[in-house]
Design a protein around this motif. Sequence first.
Motif, mmCIF file in Angstrom:
data_model
loop_
_atom_site.group_PDB
_atom_site.id
_atom_site.type_symbol
_atom_site.label_atom_id
_atom_site.label_comp_id
_atom_site.label_asym_id
_atom_site.label_seq_id
_atom_site.Cartn_x
_atom_site.Cartn_y
_atom_site.Cartn_z
ATOM 1 N N PRO A 182 35.835 35.320 25.952
ATOM 2 C CA PRO A 182 34.817 35.104 24.918
ATOM 3 C C PRO A 182 33.613 36.012 25.166
ATOM 4 O O PRO A 182 33.241 36.269 26.304
ATOM 5 N N ILE A 183 33.036 36.495 24.060
ATOM 6 C CA ILE A 183 31.922 37.451 24.154
ATOM 7 C C ILE A 183 30.623 36.778 23.696
ATOM 8 O O ILE A 183 30.618 36.029 22.726
ATOM 9 N N GLY B 158 25.749 48.769 19.435
ATOM 10 C CA GLY B 158 24.947 47.763 18.730
ATOM 11 C C GLY B 158 25.776 46.732 17.987
ATOM 12 O O GLY B 158 25.302 46.101 17.045
ATOM 13 N N ILE B 159 27.032 46.556 18.385
ATOM 14 C CA ILE B 159 27.861 45.526 17.750
ATOM 15 C C ILE B 159 27.419 44.163 18.273
ATOM 16 O O ILE B 159 27.310 43.958 19.480
ATOM 17 N N ARG B 160 27.147 43.254 17.340
ATOM 18 C CA ARG B 160 26.586 41.960 17.729
ATOM 19 C C ARG B 160 27.672 40.984 18.154
ATOM 20 O O ARG B 160 28.711 40.879 17.491
ATOM 21 N N PRO B 161 27.434 40.276 19.237
ATOM 22 C CA PRO B 161 28.408 39.244 19.618
ATOM 23 C C PRO B 161 28.286 38.040 18.699
ATOM 24 O O PRO B 161 27.221 37.777 18.147
ATOM 25 N N LYS C 246 26.994 33.234 13.288
ATOM 26 C CA LYS C 246 26.660 34.632 12.959
ATOM 27 C C LYS C 246 27.110 35.559 14.091
ATOM 28 O O LYS C 246 27.439 35.119 15.183
ATOM 29 N N GLY C 247 27.055 36.866 13.815
ATOM 30 C CA GLY C 247 27.487 37.834 14.808
ATOM 31 C C GLY C 247 28.945 38.186 14.591
ATOM 32 O O GLY C 247 29.660 37.494 13.854
ATOM 33 N N LEU C 248 29.407 39.276 15.208
ATOM 34 C CA LEU C 248 30.726 39.817 14.861
ATOM 35 C C LEU C 248 31.813 39.609 15.920
ATOM 36 O O LEU C 248 32.880 39.070 15.635
ATOM 37 N N PRO D 54 30.951 47.807 12.112
ATOM 38 C CA PRO D 54 30.103 48.992 11.993
ATOM 39 C C PRO D 54 30.497 50.028 13.053
ATOM 40 O O PRO D 54 30.875 49.659 14.160
ATOM 41 N N ARG D 55 30.436 51.307 12.687
ATOM 42 C CA ARG D 55 30.758 52.426 13.586
ATOM 43 C C ARG D 55 32.150 52.266 14.201
ATOM 44 O O ARG D 55 32.355 52.520 15.385
ATOM 45 N N ARG D 56 33.098 51.806 13.341
ATOM 46 C CA ARG D 56 34.435 51.497 13.804
ATOM 47 C C ARG D 56 35.143 52.696 14.454
ATOM 48 O O ARG D 56 35.764 52.573 15.509
ATOM 49 N N ASP D 57 35.035 53.880 13.812
ATOM 50 C CA ASP D 57 35.751 55.042 14.346
ATOM 51 C C ASP D 57 35.210 55.457 15.699
ATOM 52 O O ASP D 57 35.953 55.846 16.594
ATOM 53 N N GLU D 58 33.868 55.364 15.823
ATOM 54 C CA GLU D 58 33.268 55.671 17.123
ATOM 55 C C GLU D 58 33.766 54.695 18.184
ATOM 56 O O GLU D 58 34.087 55.084 19.311
ATOM 57 N N LEU D 59 33.816 53.433 17.802
ATOM 58 C CA LEU D 59 34.272 52.384 18.723
ATOM 59 C C LEU D 59 35.687 52.688 19.213
ATOM 60 O O LEU D 59 35.964 52.695 20.419
ATOM 61 N N VAL D 60 36.572 52.984 18.268
ATOM 62 C CA VAL D 60 37.963 53.271 18.625
ATOM 63 C C VAL D 60 38.032 54.503 19.520
ATOM 64 O O VAL D 60 38.724 54.513 20.551
#
Length: 504
Positions: free
Chosen positions: A182-183, A233-236, A243-245, A272-278
């Motif tokens: 869990p995050i 900056g992806i929110r837990p 709320k949060g992702l 958000p910024r999915r391609d960067e994340l991958v």
Amino acid sequence: MNRNNKRRPGASAADLSGLPVAKNEEYIADIVGLGHDGEGVGRVNGFTLFIQGALPGEKVRAKVLKVKKQYGYAKLLEIIEASPDRIDAPCPIYKQCGGCQLQHLSYDAQLRWKRRLVIDNLERIGKLRVADAGAELRVGAEAVAGVGVGAGSGGARDAGIVVHPTLGMSDPWRYRNKAQVPIGLAAGEEGGLIGGFYAQGSHRIIDMEACLIQHENNDAVVAAVKRIAGELGIRPYNEGTGKGLLRHVIARYGFNTGEIMVVLVTNGRDIPRRDELVGLIREAIPDVRSICQNVNRQQTNVIFGDETRVLWGSEVIYDTIGDVRFAISARSFYQVNPVQTEVLYRKALDYAGLSGEETVIDAYCGIGTISLFLAQKAREVYGVEIVPEAIEDAKRNALVNEIRNVRFEVGGAEVVIPEWKRQGIAPDVIVVDPPRKGCDAALLETILAMRPERVVYVSCNPSTLARDLRVLEDGGYRTVEVQPVDMFPHTVHVESVVRMHRKS
Ligand code: SAH
């Protein structure tokens, strides 16, 4: 058991006054057994106290937390005489986490205790006679009763069931192939991501860098995802507000193939910024083969939602057990200790006694792991499982391995197998591997009606195993031998494989 502290109506305080212990008082206890949850079973003036962290053979000082008529709970304060089997738990977060229960007991003693636990259940619940049960480490119920439920040596008609020493791991660490973490949000200004486990009895996330029973690669994957997602900056996700992702990170590792899968469980479809994340995950984890997203928008503690999609790479990773190759998708069930799974399945295969001519039924077959293992040595195998996705995986696994003498069907084993009987399918061997609650009564009845030569029972719960063996014994089967296998070192869980023969 009445778990709350309040007295029942009609019961008075006097009920507990005659007892040899009182709440909040300290006592010296002799530990006479180890309970089913790994707690020490202590005695004070003949009264039983359960003391977490104490081991059989020890003398400890403990403070009583809670008293009931027959027993109580106490907190370990001091070990006055230590067991020779006591070791320092290697994990620094052992006490906080609760994922392991036996790290303070040497591995050798854990294995002896697990065998003892199986024997105790066979004797007490199954009323079965075990050959040379031995004293070893006594388990809780037996210790509470204060008597050894001995196999009895006099007047034996037969030698009794052989319960073999538990098959353990040569290196009982870092054995898990799957991490589910869990995050949450780190405390403080920076607001990075943390991930680990829930503090015992709560839903507060405690950050964890390493888990000693988890494969190192899984730890590394989780650490990388936490860092990268935090940097982007992806929110837990926040359980309280909904709320949060990012909710959970799941890492799966194919021990025999080296393939890695990462699953991000998110509270919504858009990242958000999915391609960067991958890209950054691929950079950080070069052996990654599959990056998936699972969407779970429900306010629930169930980890997975219904929708899974591939963000990059393959939909599955592969692993092998023996010669058989298995496709593992994001949500499919796959045994978590692959080294011991092979030990377990080889034993099941051995107990099935196959020559190549047999018809075999594998009840509770999951993704077909045992079925495909058996199919290599049988004429035909029928597998049944209640989860439709698992049967899809099983069929795919049969194709991948070009194993054609298997047939898989979705449904309850207690429903499908009677139907097979009506169709005239007559198995020589039936293998069952049920969940913790054991076999359905209707299935046991059907097994007795089908009269296979042999039954192989794979069990993750010795008490329901013992109950079911009693039914099969009464119906004309003899329990020949039992092999405990340690699939989950440092936890109280034990798996067993049992060989049963039809009495002639
Ligand atoms: N033999 C497999 C799975 C064992 S776990 C393996 O070794 O991997 C037990 C399985 O029984 C689970 O897959 C669960 O979905 C399935 N199951 C539970 N109840 C069932 C029922 N009534 N009939 C058939 N399968 C059932």
